[in-house]
Structure formats: structure tokens, C-alpha cells
Design a protein around this motif. Structure first.
Motif, PDB file in Angstrom:
ATOM      1  N   ALA A  27      23.396   9.151  64.709  1.00 18.73           N
ATOM      2  CA  ALA A  27      23.958   7.805  64.616  1.00 18.73           C
ATOM      3  C   ALA A  27      23.006   6.786  65.213  1.00 18.73           C
ATOM      4  CB  ALA A  27      25.317   7.754  65.323  1.00 18.73           C
ATOM      5  N   ASP A  28      22.385   7.137  66.347  1.00 18.80           N
ATOM      6  CA  ASP A  28      21.422   6.219  66.971  1.00 18.80           C
ATOM      7  C   ASP A  28      20.201   6.019  66.083  1.00 18.80           C
ATOM      8  OD1 ASP A  28      22.687   5.385  69.287  1.00 18.80           O
ATOM      9  OD2 ASP A  28      22.054   7.139  70.424  1.00 18.80           O
ATOM     10  N   LEU A  29      19.727   7.094  65.444  1.00 18.51           N
ATOM     11  CA  LEU A  29      18.589   6.971  64.527  1.00 18.51           C
ATOM     12  C   LEU A  29      18.950   6.086  63.343  1.00 18.51           C
ATOM     13  CD1 LEU A  29      17.131  10.609  64.473  1.00 18.51           C
ATOM     14  CD2 LEU A  29      16.026   8.552  65.369  1.00 18.51           C
ATOM     15  N   THR A  30      20.182   6.242  62.859  1.00 11.31           N
ATOM     16  CA  THR A  30      20.641   5.412  61.747  1.00 11.31           C
ATOM     17  C   THR A  30      20.630   3.937  62.126  1.00 11.31           C
ATOM     18  OG1 THR A  30      22.046   7.192  60.874  1.00 11.31           O
ATOM     19  CG2 THR A  30      22.591   4.938  60.204  1.00 11.31           C
ATOM     20  N   LEU A  31      21.123   3.632  63.320  1.00 17.02           N
ATOM     21  CA  LEU A  31      21.139   2.246  63.774  1.00 17.02           C
ATOM     22  C   LEU A  31      19.726   1.698  63.946  1.00 17.02           C
ATOM     23  CD1 LEU A  31      24.067   2.293  66.355  1.00 17.02           C
ATOM     24  CD2 LEU A  31      24.029   1.161  64.124  1.00 17.02           C
ATOM     25  N   LYS A  32      18.820   2.505  64.476  1.00 19.94           N
ATOM     26  CA  LYS A  32      17.434   2.062  64.642  1.00 19.94           C
ATOM     27  C   LYS A  32      16.786   1.777  63.290  1.00 19.94           C
ATOM     28  CE  LYS A  32      16.644   4.443  69.040  1.00 19.94           C
ATOM     29  NZ  LYS A  32      15.950   5.567  69.717  1.00 19.94           N
ATOM     30  N   HIS A  33      17.064   2.637  62.320  1.00 21.74           N
ATOM     31  CA  HIS A  33      16.526   2.431  60.973  1.00 21.74           C
ATOM     32  C   HIS A  33      17.067   1.151  60.364  1.00 21.74           C
ATOM     33  CE1 HIS A  33      15.001   3.525  56.988  1.00 21.74           C
ATOM     34  NE2 HIS A  33      16.198   3.174  56.505  1.00 21.74           N
ATOM     35  N   ARG A  34      18.360   0.926  60.527  1.00 22.10           N
ATOM     36  CA  ARG A  34      18.982  -0.277  59.974  1.00 22.10           C
ATOM     37  C   ARG A  34      18.459  -1.538  60.677  1.00 22.10           C
ATOM     38  NH1 ARG A  34      23.416  -0.069  56.835  1.00 22.10           N
ATOM     39  NH2 ARG A  34      24.338  -1.884  57.851  1.00 22.10           N
ATOM     40  N   LEU A  35      18.256  -1.439  61.990  1.00 25.66           N
ATOM     41  CA  LEU A  35      17.669  -2.565  62.722  1.00 25.66           C
ATOM     42  C   LEU A  35      16.283  -2.913  62.187  1.00 25.66           C
ATOM     43  CD1 LEU A  35      18.577  -1.913  66.464  1.00 25.66           C
ATOM     44  CD2 LEU A  35      19.010  -4.031  65.205  1.00 25.66           C
ATOM     45  N   HIS A  37      15.121  -2.554  59.315  1.00 25.32           N
ATOM     46  CA  HIS A  37      15.165  -3.135  57.969  1.00 25.32           C
ATOM     47  C   HIS A  37      16.084  -4.358  57.892  1.00 25.32           C
ATOM     48  CE1 HIS A  37      13.437   0.840  57.113  1.00 25.32           C
ATOM     49  NE2 HIS A  37      12.900   0.261  56.055  1.00 25.32           N
ATOM     50  N   GLY A  38      16.446  -4.909  59.047  1.00 25.44           N
ATOM     51  CA  GLY A  38      17.218  -6.147  59.063  1.00 25.44           C
ATOM     52  C   GLY A  38      18.676  -5.996  58.691  1.00 25.44           C
ATOM     53  N   LYS A  39      19.193  -4.773  58.725  1.00 26.35           N
ATOM     54  CA  LYS A  39      20.581  -4.542  58.324  1.00 26.35           C
ATOM     55  C   LYS A  39      21.550  -4.540  59.500  1.00 26.35           C
ATOM     56  CE  LYS A  39      19.449  -2.000  54.105  1.00 26.35           C
ATOM     57  NZ  LYS A  39      19.648  -0.741  53.333  1.00 26.35           N
ATOM     58  N   GLU A  40      21.041  -4.743  60.708  1.00 26.40           N
ATOM     59  CA  GLU A  40      21.875  -4.869  61.891  1.00 26.40           C
ATOM     60  C   GLU A  40      21.419  -6.088  62.686  1.00 26.40           C
ATOM     61  OE1 GLU A  40      24.505  -3.147  62.536  1.00 26.40           O
ATOM     62  OE2 GLU A  40      24.276  -1.407  61.208  1.00 26.40           O
ATOM     63  N   ASP A  41      22.331  -6.659  63.441  1.00 21.63           N
ATOM     64  CA  ASP A  41      22.023  -7.778  64.322  1.00 21.63           C
ATOM     65  C   ASP A  41      21.558  -7.204  65.663  1.00 21.63           C
ATOM     66  OD1 ASP A  41      22.086  -9.876  66.162  1.00 21.63           O
ATOM     67  OD2 ASP A  41      23.826 -10.825  65.249  1.00 21.63           O
ATOM     68  N   PRO A  42      20.309  -7.427  66.058  1.00 19.18           N
ATOM     69  CA  PRO A  42      19.818  -6.817  67.309  1.00 19.18           C
ATOM     70  C   PRO A  42      20.592  -7.255  68.533  1.00 19.18           C
ATOM     71  CG  PRO A  42      18.259  -8.447  66.453  1.00 19.18           C
ATOM     72  CD  PRO A  42      19.268  -8.216  65.376  1.00 19.18           C
ATOM     73  N   ASP A  43      21.178  -8.447  68.509  1.00 20.93           N
ATOM     74  CA  ASP A  43      21.945  -8.929  69.658  1.00 20.93           C
ATOM     75  C   ASP A  43      23.350  -8.326  69.725  1.00 20.93           C
ATOM     76  OD1 ASP A  43      19.858 -10.605  70.478  1.00 20.93           O
ATOM     77  OD2 ASP A  43      20.527 -12.209  69.147  1.00 20.93           O
ATOM     78  N   ARG A  44      23.774  -7.696  68.608  1.00 18.85           N
ATOM     79  CA  ARG A  44      25.152  -7.181  68.563  1.00 18.85           C
ATOM     80  C   ARG A  44      25.221  -5.723  68.135  1.00 18.85           C
ATOM     81  NH1 ARG A  44      28.663 -11.322  65.095  1.00 18.85           N
ATOM     82  NH2 ARG A  44      30.249  -9.782  65.694  1.00 18.85           N
ATOM     83  N   VAL A  45      24.098  -5.033  68.164  1.00 20.85           N
ATOM     84  CA  VAL A  45      24.083  -3.671  67.650  1.00 20.85           C
ATOM     85  C   VAL A  45      25.013  -2.746  68.434  1.00 20.85           C
ATOM     86  CG1 VAL A  45      22.104  -2.886  69.008  1.00 20.85           C
ATOM     87  CG2 VAL A  45      22.579  -1.861  66.765  1.00 20.85           C
ATOM     88  N   HIS A 114      35.312 -12.140  65.093  1.00 20.77           N
ATOM     89  CA  HIS A 114      34.652 -11.087  64.332  1.00 20.77           C
ATOM     90  C   HIS A 114      33.898 -10.146  65.269  1.00 20.77           C
ATOM     91  CE1 HIS A 114      31.240  -9.176  62.227  1.00 20.77           C
ATOM     92  NE2 HIS A 114      32.108  -9.070  61.237  1.00 20.77           N
ATOM     93  N   GLN A 115      33.957  -8.872  64.950  1.00 19.04           N
ATOM     94  CA  GLN A 115      33.116  -7.862  65.575  1.00 19.04           C
ATOM     95  C   GLN A 115      32.613  -6.935  64.478  1.00 19.04           C
ATOM     96  OE1 GLN A 115      33.008  -6.895  69.652  1.00 19.04           O
ATOM     97  NE2 GLN A 115      32.515  -8.963  68.954  1.00 19.04           N
ATOM     98  N   PHE A 116      31.438  -6.328  64.713  1.00 16.03           N
ATOM     99  CA  PHE A 116      30.987  -5.294  63.796  1.00 16.03           C
ATOM    100  C   PHE A 116      31.854  -4.047  63.992  1.00 16.03           C
ATOM    101  CE2 PHE A 116      27.079  -7.833  63.899  1.00 16.03           C
ATOM    102  CZ  PHE A 116      26.802  -7.890  62.535  1.00 16.03           C
ATOM    103  N   SER A 117      32.157  -3.373  62.896  1.00 18.62           N
ATOM    104  CA  SER A 117      32.954  -2.155  62.993  1.00 18.62           C
ATOM    105  C   SER A 117      32.124  -1.035  63.610  1.00 18.62           C
ATOM    106  CB  SER A 117      33.428  -1.729  61.598  1.00 18.62           C
ATOM    107  OG  SER A 117      32.319  -1.597  60.724  1.00 18.62           O
ATOM    108  N   PRO A 118      32.755  -0.153  64.380  1.00 16.63           N
ATOM    109  CA  PRO A 118      32.009   0.974  64.949  1.00 16.63           C
ATOM    110  C   PRO A 118      31.662   1.990  63.873  1.00 16.63           C
ATOM    111  CG  PRO A 118      34.352   1.219  65.396  1.00 16.63           C
ATOM    112  CD  PRO A 118      34.181  -0.127  64.739  1.00 16.63           C
ATOM    113  N   LEU A 119      30.509   2.630  64.021  1.00 20.62           N
ATOM    114  CA  LEU A 119      30.218   3.774  63.164  1.00 20.62           C
ATOM    115  C   LEU A 119      31.289   4.832  63.387  1.00 20.62           C
ATOM    116  CD1 LEU A 119      26.334   4.194  63.481  1.00 20.62           C
ATOM    117  CD2 LEU A 119      27.640   2.842  61.837  1.00 20.62           C
TER     118      LEU A 119
END
Length: 436
Positions: A27-35, A37-45, A114-119
């Protein structure tokens, strides 16, 4: 349900939960990959790990979850109507994309956040639920994450499936795991489908009652626009004939470019605007355009539309409202390839004459009924698409009548759908809060 089936249910979902629980590093690797590629907000990951960035508001809290921009927009009229009926309620809206988060930041009312949904990792979901402690939960469309659903239900939080959708592909997949999907759908006290085909699929998979009042997206507000951006593009385009290919997928741009070539024989100064469903494909699509010998300008690169520009590539996020307003004719993508089609209500509200391909199973009844009203036209290939474009760009009366019928149909159906959905949700809402 037999005890044997219940046992299989428990085993299937326990296995998923155990497996997902061991996948914290993944899950952490997935988030890093998405970060990256701009698919996550670094301030709210950390919100994706269930770590809240703001405090829970006081009072009864209704949690509404949707996947992306379309679902988030459909939530807005629901929140507005429920806020009028129940002034004591607070709302938590979750989604999983950066674009939807940006949109919600500007469009949610004061009593909603609004909040991002948890994985869908047990620890992340547990943190999320521990912090927010929702009094009711509403899942929009097809967000059937097992941990999120089961762990919410385990806390006796009333749940509703709103505007439920199961694509034919997902339906066939879930039929191979009937016990698991039955258990997930049974967690919802209220189940509502967006149209008859989805109602039938959900009813079979849940073996229970499923209501259908129409598509909640009918009640969504018009897509937003920045007037400065619109005025700038109108100045660049001036009186040139133009059309929009919206939310295109791989394999569809070729149809669009073939149609452009055909139509430009009649309209040499034709401007074709392509807004891909996934803007990160911009460079790939620009290569396709150049390979045809066509001159392209890319919005993501800050390039203006000039007199020489033949194709404008709108490879940015969250700007469909701008391009629908710029174009009187729109082809809605995901419909010539077998993706199931995208939302025709968005161009309808903005008075576009709408064209679409044969694969629209995501919005079967919406396209069918809107076409019956005279507000849309079916095109099966690049020849059909080119012929329809020539007609609509040539005949102002036909184009205007088609656009008016699409908008009128969308507006006429919106209020009734919203009223019925809100009424069906009343049993799920928490008891009224009495101020102390």
C-alpha cells in the motif's frame, strides 16, 4: 442463506481481509507511485492511510463516499437537499482523486468537508472510522471495497448504496464469487440503482430489494468554468467551426482524427478539440495527431490556439465545463470502445448537441431516453461521426433544436429523481440532534 453459504461468505471475505492486512508495504509503494505521477496530494497523502487532517465536527455526521469527479458532483445536490431538511447534520465527503478533492474544496457548503478515502487496508480503515465515527454512511455507484464496507457495518453504522452501478464486466466477475458480493451488498440497509439494468444486476447479486428512481447525476450542477479562461479561448477560436471529443479512451482518438480529416474537406478551418479521459496520455495523443500530419496545440503545455491549429489537445484535469461551453457539438467518449460511455448529462446541461457511440452500458437508460427526446444521436464509426458533424455544423436549426431537447430532458428529470432518492434515504439518517 444456508449455514454452509454463510461459512463460505465468511471464509472468502476473511481471506481478503487477512491478505490485505499483510499488504501494508505494498500500500505504501502504491501511494509513493501515485505521488510520483501526480495522482495524490503530497500535503494530504496521510488521509489515504486513514490519518485525518482536521477534527471531526460536533453533532451527527453523515459520510458520503464516491470515487471521482462524476460521483462527487452528483453528491452536491444530495448534500444541499439533506441540509435543508436536516439542519443539524454535518457531512463528510470522501473521494479518491486529486481532481475531485480540488473541486470539492470550492463547491462543498460550510457544513461539509472533504477528505481522501482510505485505501482498503484494515489498519487504514480502522483509523478512519475511529476518528470520524460517522452516524450514517452512503456509498455512491460502485465503490464496493470489502474492508471499508464490512468494518463500517460491524460498527452498526446504517448504510445506503446510492445510484448503484455494476458494469456487465463486474457483474460477470462477481457471479464467480456470489457469496462475497451477497455479503457486501447485504451490508446496506437501503440499495438504490441508477437504472433498470443495474437494478436487475444488483437485485440478483444481493438477492434482495433494490429501488430505482433514476440517475442521481441528473440532479448534479453544471460543470464549473472560469470565465477568464473561457473568454481567452473564445478570443482565440473566434468564429471557427469546432467540436469537442470529450473523455476519449485509447482507440477512440483514431476515430476522432479520421472524422476530422473527412469533415475538414467541407470545413477547411475546422477545429477539433480532444479532451482525453486521462490527461496523462497527452504526449501519446499528440504523437498520434502529428503522425496524421495535423498541427496540434496542447493546453497542458500552455500553447494557444492559432489560425494554423487543427487539433487542440485539452490534456488538463477538471476543465470539461470549459470545453463543453466552447463547443456547440460534443461527442462523448468511452462509447466507441467498450468502456460503457460517460455522462451525457454534463454536455446536456451546457446545451451541446450530443453524439455518442454504441457502447453505453454505464448509462443505458439515460442515452436511450435522451435519444428518444431528440437530444442525442448515435454514431457507430468514423463515417457516421463525420456525417453527423457535417450536418450539425451546417444546419444551425437542427443543432440548436437537438441541444435544447437534451437540456430540457435533463432539467425535467432532475428534480423528481432527487426528491425520491432523498426520501428513500430518510430511514438511514441519524435521529435529529437536539441542542443541549
Amino acid at each position: 442463506m444456508t449455514s454452509e453459504r454463510k461459512s463460505r461468505n465468511a471464509l472468502s471475505l476473511r481471506t481478503y481481509r487477512a491478505a490485505s492486512g499483510m499488504m501494508g508495504p505494498l500500500a505504501d509503494l502504491t501511494l509513493k507511485h501515485r505521488l510520483k505521477h501526480g495522482k495524490e496530494d503530497p500535503d494530504r497523502v496521510n488521509e489515504r492511510r486513514g490519518i485525518a487532517t482536521i477534527a471531526r465536527p460536533d453533532g451527527p455526521l453523515v459520510w458520503i463516499h464516491g470515487a471521482s469527479v462524476g460521483e462527487s458532483l452528483s453528491i452536491l445536490p444530495l448534500v444541499a437537499r439533506l441540509s435543508v431538511l436536516r439542519r443539524d447534520l454535518q457531512f463528510l465527503v470522501t473521494s479518491g482523486t486529486v481532481t475531485s478533492a480540488r473541486l470539492m474544496a470550492t463547491r462543498l457548503p460550510d457544513n461539509a468537508t472533504h477528505q481522501f478515502s482510505p485505501l482498503d487496508h484494515p489498519a487504514y480503515v480502522r483509523r478512519f472510522l475511529d476518528h470520524w465515527q460517522p452516524d450514517a454512511a452512503m456509498f455512491v455507484e460502485s465503490e464496493l471495497w470489502p474492508n471499508l464496507i464490512q468494518m463500517t457495518a460491524a460498527r452498526d453504522i446504517p448504510m445506503a448504496l446510492v445510484n448503484g452501478r455494476i458494469s456487465p464486466k463486474s457483474y460477470n466477475s462477481w457471479k464467480q464469487r456470489p457469496d462475497a458480493i451477497h455479503a457486501l451488498l447485504s451490508a446496506f440497509q437501503v440499495r438504490m440503482a441508477q437504472d433498470t439494468p443495474n437494478k436487475e444486476r444488483l437485485a440478483e447479486l444481493s438477492d434482495g430489494d433494490v429501488a430505482m428512481f433514476g440517475n442521481l447525476k441528473m440532479a448534479a450542477p453544471a460543470l464549473p468554468v472560469t470565465q477568464t479562461d473561457l473568454s481567452a479561448l473564445e478570443e482565440q477560436v473566434r468564429t471557427r467551426p469546432r467540436w469537442l471529443a470529450a473523455s476519449t479512451h485509447p482507440g477512440e482518438e483514431e476515430y476522432v482524427l479520421d472524422a476530422h480529416t473527412r469533415v475538414s474537406e467541407r470545413f477547411p478551418d475546422l477545429l477539433t478539440i480532444i479532451a482525453p479521459r486521462h490527461p496523462e496520455r497527452g504526449e501519446e495523443i499528440a504523437g498520434l495527431i502529428r503522425a496524421r500530419g495535423l498541427r496540434v496545440a496542447r493546453r497542458a503545455a500552455g500553447e494557444d490556439i492559432t489560425a494554423d491549429t487543427q487539433v487542440y489537445l485539452a490534456d488538463t484535469l477538471g476543465e470539461l465545463g470549459l470545453f463543453y461551453r466552447l463547443s456547440d457539438v460534443a461527442f462523448v467518449g468511452g462509447s466507441i470502445v467498450e468502456t460503457g460511455g460517460h455522462n451525457p448529462l454534463e454536455p446536456a446541461r451546457l446545451r451541446s448537441a450530443i453524439l455518442y457511440g454504441p457502447y453505453t452500458f454505464n448509462f443505458t437508460e439515460t442515452y436511450r431516453d435522451m435519444r428518444a427526446s431528440g437530444g442525442t444521436a448515435l454514431v457507430r464509426n468514423e463515417r457516421d461521426l463525420a456525417a453527423a458533424l457535417v450536418r450539425l455544423l451546417t444546419d444551425d436549426m437542427t443543432r440548436d433544436a437537438m441541444a435544447d431537447r437534451a437540456r430540457n430532458w435533463a432539467e425535467d428529470n432532475a428534480e423528481e429523481v432527487l426528491i425520491n432518492i432523498v426520501e428513500a434515504l430518510m430511514p438511514v439518517l441519524p435521529a435529529p440532534h437536539e441542542p443541549g
